[in-house]
Each structure stands twice: as structure tokens, then as C-alpha cells.
Scaffold this motif. Structure first.
Motif, mmCIF file in Angstrom:
data_model
loop_
_atom_site.group_PDB
_atom_site.id
_atom_site.type_symbol
_atom_site.label_atom_id
_atom_site.label_comp_id
_atom_site.label_asym_id
_atom_site.label_seq_id
_atom_site.Cartn_x
_atom_site.Cartn_y
_atom_site.Cartn_z
ATOM 1 N N GLU A 81 -47.383 7.432 -48.943
ATOM 2 C CA GLU A 81 -48.029 8.901 -48.165
ATOM 3 C C GLU A 81 -49.181 8.439 -47.562
ATOM 4 O O GLU A 81 -49.232 9.193 -46.155
ATOM 5 N N ARG A 82 -50.226 7.702 -47.570
ATOM 6 C CA ARG A 82 -51.270 7.389 -46.717
ATOM 7 C C ARG A 82 -50.897 6.938 -45.345
ATOM 8 O O ARG A 82 -51.144 7.248 -44.448
ATOM 9 N N VAL A 83 -49.723 6.008 -45.700
ATOM 10 C CA VAL A 83 -49.442 5.466 -44.256
ATOM 11 C C VAL A 83 -48.421 6.341 -43.337
ATOM 12 O O VAL A 83 -48.739 6.579 -41.966
ATOM 13 N N ARG A 84 -47.816 7.302 -44.126
ATOM 14 C CA ARG A 84 -46.791 8.269 -43.388
ATOM 15 C C ARG A 84 -48.036 9.122 -42.537
ATOM 16 O O ARG A 84 -47.476 9.655 -41.517
ATOM 17 N N LYS A 85 -49.030 9.545 -43.276
ATOM 18 C CA LYS A 85 -49.894 10.481 -42.548
ATOM 19 C C LYS A 85 -50.441 10.183 -41.067
ATOM 20 O O LYS A 85 -51.091 10.762 -40.343
ATOM 21 N N THR A 87 -48.690 8.422 -39.053
ATOM 22 C CA THR A 87 -47.561 8.604 -38.046
ATOM 23 C C THR A 87 -47.010 9.889 -37.651
ATOM 24 O O THR A 87 -46.305 10.370 -38.427
ATOM 25 N N PRO A 88 -47.702 10.756 -36.769
ATOM 26 C CA PRO A 88 -47.075 11.871 -36.506
ATOM 27 C C PRO A 88 -45.500 11.998 -36.288
ATOM 28 O O PRO A 88 -45.066 11.166 -35.531
ATOM 29 N N GLY A 89 -45.056 12.833 -36.788
ATOM 30 C CA GLY A 89 -43.477 13.144 -36.889
ATOM 31 C C GLY A 89 -42.892 12.253 -37.758
ATOM 32 O O GLY A 89 -41.362 12.487 -37.932
ATOM 33 N N ALA A 90 -43.314 11.492 -38.730
ATOM 34 C CA ALA A 90 -42.543 10.932 -39.757
ATOM 35 C C ALA A 90 -42.664 11.709 -40.904
ATOM 36 O O ALA A 90 -43.541 12.198 -41.277
ATOM 37 N N LYS A 91 -41.187 11.672 -41.493
ATOM 38 C CA LYS A 91 -41.021 12.660 -42.555
ATOM 39 C C LYS A 91 -41.432 11.939 -43.933
ATOM 40 O O LYS A 91 -41.985 12.434 -44.977
ATOM 41 N N ARG A 92 -41.588 10.622 -43.747
ATOM 42 C CA ARG A 92 -42.026 9.638 -45.020
ATOM 43 C C ARG A 92 -42.234 8.316 -44.641
ATOM 44 O O ARG A 92 -41.947 7.924 -43.449
ATOM 45 N N GLU A 130 -38.718 7.563 -41.138
ATOM 46 C CA GLU A 130 -39.667 7.000 -41.802
ATOM 47 C C GLU A 130 -40.625 6.208 -40.924
ATOM 48 O O GLU A 130 -40.430 5.557 -39.804
ATOM 49 N N ALA A 131 -41.812 6.350 -41.272
ATOM 50 C CA ALA A 131 -42.868 5.565 -40.642
ATOM 51 C C ALA A 131 -42.901 4.021 -40.969
ATOM 52 O O ALA A 131 -42.575 3.711 -41.986
ATOM 53 N N ASP A 132 -42.714 3.143 -39.912
ATOM 54 C CA ASP A 132 -42.319 1.789 -40.035
ATOM 55 C C ASP A 132 -43.227 0.807 -38.931
ATOM 56 O O ASP A 132 -42.857 0.225 -38.246
ATOM 57 N N ASP A 133 -44.754 0.977 -39.401
ATOM 58 C CA ASP A 133 -45.680 0.420 -38.355
ATOM 59 C C ASP A 133 -45.235 -1.373 -38.692
ATOM 60 O O ASP A 133 -44.727 -2.111 -39.464
ATOM 61 N N LYS A 134 -45.709 -1.860 -37.101
ATOM 62 C CA LYS A 134 -45.834 -3.084 -36.989
ATOM 63 C C LYS A 134 -47.059 -3.579 -36.572
ATOM 64 O O LYS A 134 -47.388 -3.495 -35.517
ATOM 65 N N ILE A 135 -47.666 -4.250 -37.717
ATOM 66 C CA ILE A 135 -49.212 -4.644 -37.312
ATOM 67 C C ILE A 135 -49.010 -6.080 -36.541
ATOM 68 O O ILE A 135 -48.116 -6.850 -36.771
ATOM 69 N N ALA A 190 -55.092 -0.048 -36.358
ATOM 70 C CA ALA A 190 -54.566 -0.804 -37.315
ATOM 71 C C ALA A 190 -55.557 -1.075 -38.434
ATOM 72 O O ALA A 190 -54.625 -1.178 -39.660
ATOM 73 N N ALA A 191 -56.635 -1.287 -38.301
ATOM 74 C CA ALA A 191 -57.443 -1.263 -39.664
ATOM 75 C C ALA A 191 -57.157 -0.216 -40.511
ATOM 76 O O ALA A 191 -57.075 -0.393 -41.759
ATOM 77 N N LYS A 192 -57.327 1.062 -40.032
ATOM 78 C CA LYS A 192 -56.763 2.211 -40.885
ATOM 79 C C LYS A 192 -55.296 2.155 -41.444
ATOM 80 O O LYS A 192 -55.021 2.333 -42.680
ATOM 81 N N VAL A 193 -54.438 1.629 -40.866
ATOM 82 C CA VAL A 193 -53.045 1.367 -41.289
ATOM 83 C C VAL A 193 -53.069 0.405 -42.494
ATOM 84 O O VAL A 193 -52.469 0.625 -43.345
ATOM 85 N N VAL A 194 -53.768 -0.727 -42.445
ATOM 86 C CA VAL A 194 -53.644 -1.717 -43.094
ATOM 87 C C VAL A 194 -54.413 -1.319 -44.438
ATOM 88 O O VAL A 194 -53.972 -1.292 -45.654
ATOM 89 N N THR A 195 -55.402 -0.508 -44.333
ATOM 90 C CA THR A 195 -56.317 -0.087 -45.522
ATOM 91 C C THR A 195 -55.461 1.020 -46.303
ATOM 92 O O THR A 195 -55.299 1.136 -47.420
ATOM 93 N N ALA A 196 -54.800 1.915 -45.525
ATOM 94 C CA ALA A 196 -53.919 3.205 -46.198
ATOM 95 C C ALA A 196 -52.737 2.321 -46.818
ATOM 96 O O ALA A 196 -52.608 2.623 -48.067
ATOM 97 N N ALA A 197 -52.163 1.123 -46.287
ATOM 98 C CA ALA A 197 -51.228 0.485 -47.025
ATOM 99 C C ALA A 197 -51.659 -0.222 -48.371
ATOM 100 O O ALA A 197 -50.904 -0.445 -49.216
ATOM 101 N N ILE A 198 -52.907 -0.646 -48.087
ATOM 102 C CA ILE A 198 -53.513 -1.499 -49.467
ATOM 103 C C ILE A 198 -53.685 -0.314 -50.561
ATOM 104 O O ILE A 198 -53.415 -0.450 -51.651
#
Length: 230
Positions: A81-85, A87-92, A130-135, A190-198
Motif C-alpha cells: 500500500e505505501r508503494v501504491r500511494k 503511483t497515481p492511478g494505480a489500484k494496488r 498495479e504499481a510496478d516501479d523500476k528503480i 526513488a528514495a521515497k519508493v525504496v523507503t516505502a517498499a522497505i
């Protein structure tokens, strides 16, 4: 048993799971460890089997495009959920470890390896809702790319190659992929995304990822008792 044996070291009596048994890096969120599944020489999609930790064949690639850089994931991350938030437009989120692309000047021709890398940006993707970030990161001690510190330090064509690969790597028989690239971002996001995923990982898995370590301590303890009894 000799007191000289250091039980606090990094030796394990079996291989730790690449996702759950390894730390996410030296100094996350900007200095992270990458477990590499695929190299630029692979036309087959390999990935870690979540249960066993071994590399398995996911699928042969339908298109002729090869990954332009090393590709894998950051251990002890989870996209929820933290990663999804972010990514605007992602449902999950996709419910997988966070993907990472690592740029290296020298050819690295094998997967199933660990790299220390520095995060410089990322690609924001939505795959089937689905949010699917690529760092995007660079090999930390690379002789050329270690000078890159943000996404703007990369040539535009390299970003375009990454975008093209990820927009086509899931292409099916009808030549559509269902992947939408919505943004490219720099180091700060990117730092925010990594932190959210951790944090997502810590919330979902909690201390359970240390189960292998506790088991090893018990096995070693039993061995010591048996040795003393002799």
C-alpha cells in the motif's frame, strides 16, 4: 568449542533466501543491495522462486528486445500500500519485491549474484492496474557510472531503452503488453519508493524473515551440546 569461532559473522550453514535472508543494503534508501536475476544477455525471463529462493524460468521473451542493463530486486522490500500511494492511478501494488535496474560499464554476464549499488532514479509503471516501479541504480564502485548521482546524469537514450524494454517485455500474442509508463523520476522520489517498499516489507513480514537465523542458532547450539557431551 574454541572461543575463536565468531558466530556473529556472515557465514551460514545453508544459503539464505535472496529475498528474506539478506539485508536491503549498506545505507538504504540510496545505497542498496541488488540481487540480479537477469543480465543484458538473457532472452529468457528468469526470476527467484519465492518459496525456494532458487532461480527459475518464468518465460522466454516473445520479442527480440534484451534487457539493456542488469535487472533484479532489492532484498527485504515488498510493494504494497505505501508503494501504491506513490503511483497515481494505480489500484494496488504488485505484491513483489521492489525491482531494480543496475548500470555497469563492464559486462556482467551471469545472474544469481549480489551487487552494491547507488540509487539515482526510477521509472513509474502501471501494469494491469498495479504499481510496478523500476528503480534505476549504478554499480557503486563502477569506474564510469559511479559519477552518476541523479537520473539527469544518464544519457537520454539509456532511459529510452529502459522505457522501451519495460513497455514490451510482457507483450503477448496479440502484441499488447498492458503496461503503461507514467513517469520517470530522480533520486529523491526513488528514495521515497525504496523507503516505502522497505516499510511495506516490515509490516507484512515483520520479524519472520529472521526465522532462518533463529533456526541456525538452534542448530549450532545443539551441535555444541553434542560436542561437549562427547
Amino acid at each position: 568449542m574454541s572461543d575463536s569461532k565468531d558466530r556473529s559473522g556472515q557465514f551460514h550453514s545453508w544459503r539464505p533466501h535472496p529475498w528474506h535472508g539478506l539485508e536491503p543494503g549498506l545505507n538504504p534508501p540510496l545505497e542498496v543491495r541488488a540481487y540480479i536475476e537477469i543480465t543484458p544477455f538473457d532472452l529468457v525471463k528468469y526470476e527467484v522462486d519465492k518459496e525456494s529462493g532458487y532461480i527459475i524460468v518464468d518465460r522466454p521473451q516473445r520479442t527480440s528486445a534484451a534487457p539493456p542493463v542488469l535487472y533484479g530486486f532489492i532484498p527485504q522490500t515488498y510493494c504494497d500500500e505505501r508503494v501504491r500511494k506513490l503511483t497515481p492511478g494505480a489500484k494496488r501494488a504488485d505484491g513483489d519485491p521492489l525491482d531494480i535496474c543496475v548500470i555497469s560499464e563492464r559486462q556482467i554476464e551471469r545472474g544469481d549474484i549480489l551487487l552494491n549499488s547507488r540509487v539515482i532514479g526510477g521509472i513509474q509503471m502501471i501494469d494491469g492496474g498495479e504499481a510496478d516501479d523500476k528503480i534505476i541504480a549504478v554499480l557503486r564502485n563502477d569506474n564510469i557510472w559511479s559519477e552518476a548521482h541523479d537520473i539527469g546524469d544518464l544519457p537520454t537514450v539509456m532511459i529510452q531503452r529502459l522505457q522501451h524494454y519495460f513497455s514490451t517485455y510482457k507483450m503477448g500474442p496479440n502484441m499488447t503488453s498492458g503496461v503503461e509508463i507514467t513517469a520517470t523520476y530522480g533520486r529523491d522520489h526513488a528514495a521515497k519508493v525504496v523507503t516505502a517498499a522497505i516499510r511495506d516489507y516490515q509490516e507484512v513480514f515483520g520479524p519472520s524473515h529472521r526465522a532462518w537465523e533463529k533456526l541456525e542458532e538452534r542448530v549450532l547450539g545443539d551441535s555444541e551440546e553434542e560436542g561437549g557431551a562427547g
